[in-house]
Design a protein around this motif. Structure first.
Motif, PDB file in Angstrom:
ATOM      1  N   GLY A  88       0.822  -1.210   0.000  1.00 40.03           N
ATOM      2  CA  GLY A  88       0.000   0.000   0.000  1.00 40.03           C
ATOM      3  C   GLY A  88       0.850   1.252   0.000  1.00 40.03           C
ATOM      4  O   GLY A  88       0.531   2.231  -0.672  1.00 40.03           O
ATOM      5  N   TRP A  89       1.941   1.229   0.760  1.00 37.89           N
ATOM      6  CA  TRP A  89       2.830   2.389   0.788  1.00 37.89           C
ATOM      7  C   TRP A  89       3.519   2.576  -0.554  1.00 37.89           C
ATOM      8  O   TRP A  89       3.707   3.700  -1.013  1.00 37.89           O
ATOM      9  CB  TRP A  89       3.885   2.228   1.862  1.00 37.89           C
ATOM     10  CG  TRP A  89       3.371   2.286   3.260  1.00 37.89           C
ATOM     11  CD1 TRP A  89       2.234   2.896   3.697  1.00 37.89           C
ATOM     12  CD2 TRP A  89       3.964   1.692   4.404  1.00 37.89           C
ATOM     13  NE1 TRP A  89       2.089   2.710   5.055  1.00 37.89           N
ATOM     14  CE2 TRP A  89       3.147   1.968   5.507  1.00 37.89           C
ATOM     15  CE3 TRP A  89       5.104   0.929   4.607  1.00 37.89           C
ATOM     16  CZ2 TRP A  89       3.438   1.534   6.785  1.00 37.89           C
ATOM     17  CZ3 TRP A  89       5.393   0.509   5.874  1.00 37.89           C
ATOM     18  CH2 TRP A  89       4.559   0.810   6.952  1.00 37.89           C
ATOM     19  N   ILE A  90       3.907   1.493  -1.172  1.00 34.77           N
ATOM     20  CA  ILE A  90       4.628   1.569  -2.445  1.00 34.77           C
ATOM     21  C   ILE A  90       3.708   2.027  -3.573  1.00 34.77           C
ATOM     22  O   ILE A  90       4.083   2.833  -4.410  1.00 34.77           O
ATOM     23  CB  ILE A  90       5.278   0.212  -2.777  1.00 34.77           C
ATOM     24  CG1 ILE A  90       6.389  -0.075  -1.780  1.00 34.77           C
ATOM     25  CG2 ILE A  90       5.813   0.185  -4.200  1.00 34.77           C
ATOM     26  CD1 ILE A  90       6.929  -1.480  -1.841  1.00 34.77           C
ATOM     27  N   SER A  91       2.480   1.524  -3.580  1.00 35.36           N
ATOM     28  CA  SER A  91       1.576   1.816  -4.683  1.00 35.36           C
ATOM     29  C   SER A  91       0.826   3.132  -4.532  1.00 35.36           C
ATOM     30  O   SER A  91       0.123   3.548  -5.438  1.00 35.36           O
ATOM     31  CB  SER A  91       0.554   0.682  -4.844  1.00 35.36           C
ATOM     32  OG  SER A  91      -0.282   0.617  -3.716  1.00 35.36           O
ATOM     33  N   ARG A  92       0.969   3.801  -3.394  1.00 35.55           N
ATOM     34  CA  ARG A  92       0.318   5.078  -3.180  1.00 35.55           C
ATOM     35  C   ARG A  92       0.866   6.128  -4.141  1.00 35.55           C
ATOM     36  O   ARG A  92       2.061   6.234  -4.353  1.00 35.55           O
ATOM     37  CB  ARG A  92       0.574   5.549  -1.746  1.00 35.55           C
ATOM     38  CG  ARG A  92      -0.662   6.072  -1.094  1.00 35.55           C
ATOM     39  CD  ARG A  92      -0.372   6.514   0.310  1.00 35.55           C
ATOM     40  NE  ARG A  92      -0.709   5.416   1.210  1.00 35.55           N
ATOM     41  CZ  ARG A  92      -0.263   5.294   2.426  1.00 35.55           C
ATOM     42  NH1 ARG A  92       0.581   6.143   2.927  1.00 35.55           N
ATOM     43  NH2 ARG A  92      -0.635   4.290   3.179  1.00 35.55           N
ATOM     44  N   THR A  93      -0.020   6.915  -4.719  1.00 29.47           N
ATOM     45  CA  THR A  93       0.425   7.966  -5.618  1.00 29.47           C
ATOM     46  C   THR A  93       0.862   9.179  -4.807  1.00 29.47           C
ATOM     47  O   THR A  93       0.275   9.493  -3.763  1.00 29.47           O
ATOM     48  CB  THR A  93      -0.701   8.392  -6.591  1.00 29.47           C
ATOM     49  OG1 THR A  93      -1.827   8.794  -5.817  1.00 29.47           O
ATOM     50  CG2 THR A  93      -1.089   7.245  -7.503  1.00 29.47           C
TER      51      THR A  93
END
Length: 96
Positions: A88-93
């Protein structure tokens, strides 16, 4: 006969527990033996040495396996939640 079921998450969590084991044995605030046993139990479907080790525990203390399996499931659930959080942290824009 043992059936190997390769899984990267299980390997990561099991090896992480095994890595925490010696640290816990040295430091008095971590239960090192529990991490070593839990890591070995998690890796039983990945490596033959872990499968043999769990077989020794099963023959000697068969009443402990349900407790260890419950702790294994808790560790796997925790690991899955941490991996999902990291994704979730990585894919957050980025904002803006």
């Amino acid at each position: 006969m043992m059936e190997f079921r390769p899984c990267r998450r299980r390997k990561a969590i099991g090896i992480g527990c095994l890595a925490l084991g010696p640290v816990g044995i040295i430091l008095p605030i971590l239960p090192g033996a529990i991490f070593v046993v839990l890591g070995t139990f998690i890796l039983r479907d990945q490596y033959a040495w872990a499968y043999r080790s769990v077989g020794v525990v099963d023959r000697r203390w068969p009443h402990l396996l349900p407790t260890i399996e419950a702790r294994e499931q808790k560790a796997m659930d925790w690991g899955n939640r941490q991996i999902d959080k990291a994704r979730g942290w990585i894919s957050r824009t980025p904002p803006g």
